[in-house]
Design a protein around this motif. Structure first.
Motif, PDB file in Angstrom:
ATOM      1  N   GLU A   1       0.795  -1.217   0.000  1.00  0.00           N
ATOM      2  CA  GLU A   1       0.000   0.000   0.000  1.00  0.00           C
ATOM      3  C   GLU A   1       0.834   1.277   0.000  1.00  0.00           C
ATOM      4  N   THR A   2       2.081   1.194   0.452  1.00  0.00           N
ATOM      5  CA  THR A   2       2.944   2.370   0.350  1.00  0.00           C
ATOM      6  C   THR A   2       3.137   2.743  -1.112  1.00  0.00           C
ATOM      7  N   GLU A   3       3.431   1.752  -1.939  1.00  0.00           N
ATOM      8  CA  GLU A   3       3.603   2.023  -3.369  1.00  0.00           C
ATOM      9  C   GLU A   3       2.266   2.391  -4.011  1.00  0.00           C
ATOM     10  N   ALA A   4       1.182   1.752  -3.565  1.00  0.00           N
ATOM     11  CA  ALA A   4      -0.138   2.074  -4.111  1.00  0.00           C
ATOM     12  C   ALA A   4      -0.480   3.535  -3.873  1.00  0.00           C
ATOM     13  N   ALA A   5      -0.178   4.057  -2.694  1.00  0.00           N
ATOM     14  CA  ALA A   5      -0.473   5.458  -2.391  1.00  0.00           C
ATOM     15  C   ALA A   5       0.313   6.384  -3.310  1.00  0.00           C
ATOM     16  N   GLY A   6       1.584   6.031  -3.554  1.00  0.00           N
ATOM     17  CA  GLY A   6       2.389   6.854  -4.454  1.00  0.00           C
ATOM     18  C   GLY A   6       1.835   6.869  -5.864  1.00  0.00           C
ATOM     19  N   LEU A   7       1.429   5.713  -6.366  1.00  0.00           N
ATOM     20  CA  LEU A   7       0.841   5.635  -7.705  1.00  0.00           C
ATOM     21  C   LEU A   7      -0.511   6.347  -7.757  1.00  0.00           C
ATOM     22  N   ALA A   8      -1.294   6.209  -6.677  1.00  0.00           N
ATOM     23  CA  ALA A   8      -2.599   6.878  -6.632  1.00  0.00           C
ATOM     24  C   ALA A   8      -2.434   8.388  -6.735  1.00  0.00           C
ATOM     25  N   ALA A   9      -1.401   8.926  -6.093  1.00  0.00           N
ATOM     26  CA  ALA A   9      -1.149  10.369  -6.155  1.00  0.00           C
ATOM     27  C   ALA A   9      -0.851  10.810  -7.590  1.00  0.00           C
ATOM     28  N   GLN A  10      -0.202   9.945  -8.354  1.00  0.00           N
ATOM     29  CA  GLN A  10       0.125  10.280  -9.737  1.00  0.00           C
ATOM     30  C   GLN A  10      -1.070  10.129 -10.667  1.00  0.00           C
TER      31      GLN A  10
ATOM     32  N   LEU B   1     -10.230   2.125  -2.277  1.00  0.00           N
ATOM     33  CA  LEU B   1     -10.295   3.173  -3.298  1.00  0.00           C
ATOM     34  C   LEU B   1      -8.906   3.732  -3.611  1.00  0.00           C
ATOM     35  N   VAL B   2      -8.053   3.848  -2.607  1.00  0.00           N
ATOM     36  CA  VAL B   2      -6.668   4.256  -2.879  1.00  0.00           C
ATOM     37  C   VAL B   2      -6.027   3.243  -3.822  1.00  0.00           C
ATOM     38  N   ALA B   3      -6.268   1.954  -3.560  1.00  0.00           N
ATOM     39  CA  ALA B   3      -5.722   0.910  -4.432  1.00  0.00           C
ATOM     40  C   ALA B   3      -6.284   1.028  -5.853  1.00  0.00           C
ATOM     41  N   SER B   4      -7.578   1.322  -5.979  1.00  0.00           N
ATOM     42  CA  SER B   4      -8.202   1.483  -7.300  1.00  0.00           C
ATOM     43  C   SER B   4      -7.615   2.670  -8.050  1.00  0.00           C
ATOM     44  N   ALA B   5      -7.286   3.728  -7.302  1.00  0.00           N
ATOM     45  CA  ALA B   5      -6.778   4.956  -7.918  1.00  0.00           C
ATOM     46  C   ALA B   5      -5.398   4.774  -8.547  1.00  0.00           C
ATOM     47  N   THR B   6      -4.743   3.631  -8.281  1.00  0.00           N
ATOM     48  CA  THR B   6      -3.459   3.364  -8.927  1.00  0.00           C
ATOM     49  C   THR B   6      -3.631   3.104 -10.418  1.00  0.00           C
TER      50      THR B   6
END
Length: 246
Positions: free
Chosen positions: A108-117, A155-160
């Motif tokens: 999820e750390t990487e997922a959050a970074g990708l979601a931000a992008q 949803l954070v995971a989906s936002a990746t």
């Protein structure tokens, strides 16, 4: 001493899960067939209705059965054994949950970074709504904050934009929330009280959200890592407290 009945209940539940899983693997029940009633299972295993219901819930989480309201519980088509699958019915202790948290910190750390992008404006609005729901549940003490908590992480995971992040978390279901799998009273006690504990979780979610809104990948990763590391630390302290009581 107060934890002994809970431990016994968890042990009984796991015994039922193990026995039913083995009967399913041996072909005692066929796909689409209805399992015995709760009353029949209670008599067969010599346990309470609560134990049977918890066991069925774990089998549902594992994708082995489905319960149709007012009809009964039915055996599902077995999943391909080659598929990646985490057996949520085996996530029983604080140590199990902490192990899952270690996995989630990486994922999820990487997922959050990708979601931000990659997040969309619509997803930002959805995240805001989920956080507002979480806050309302905390303030009203409705006990439904878990639903919003799970929804936020999914949803954070989906936002990746990468469905595999979402698929793995969805597979875990409510098991991704530590307090649904262990003695939440012990966790809350370490935090002072349950409301303050949930308020802190909410603030950690807000930090993740704000970084995603700003499209700041590094901050989003840091906020998610902090949130999950804090959850792991809360569990560690709670485990120590329970051990001292025992």
């Amino acid at each position: 001493m107060a934890t002994a009945p809970a431990r016994r209940s968890r042990s009984l539940t796991q015994n039922v899960v193990t026995a039913l899983s083995e009967r399913i693997r041996q072909g005692e029940f066929h796909v689409g067939e209805k399992l015995p009633t709760e009353s029949a299972l209670m008599e067969s295993f010599g346990v309470s209705r609560t134990v049977i219901r918890e066991a069925i819930s774990r089998l549902q989480a594992a994708g082995l059965v489905e319960t149709r309201h007012g009809i009964g519980t039915f055996l599902l088509e077995p999943q391909n054994e080659q598929q990646l699958r985490i057996r949520t019915e085996n996530i029983l202790t604080m140590l199990d949950v902490m192990a899952i948290l270690e996995l989630r910190i990486s994922l999820e750390t990487e997922a959050a970074g990708l979601a931000a992008q990659r997040r969309t404006d619509a997803q930002v609005q959805q995240l805001r709504g989920i956080l507002d729901d979480f806050s309302r549940h905390v303030q009203k003490k409705t006990g439904n904050a878990v639903v919003s908590d799970v929804a936020f992480h999914l949803l954070v995971a989906s936002a990746t934009g990468n469905r595999y992040f979402h698929d793995i978390l969805k597979q875990l279901g409510r098991a991704i929330i530590p307090r649904t799998r262990v003695d939440s009273a012990a966790i809350a006690q370490e935090e002072g009280d349950r409301t303050r504990y949930l308020e802190r979780v909410h603030l950690e979610h807000e930090d993740i959200f704000n970084a995603i809104v700003r499209k700041d990948s590094d901050a989003a990763r840091a906020a998610m890592r902090t949130h999950l590391a804090n959850s792991r630390e809360r569990l560690r302290r709670a485990q120590e407290a329970v051990s001292r009581q025992g």
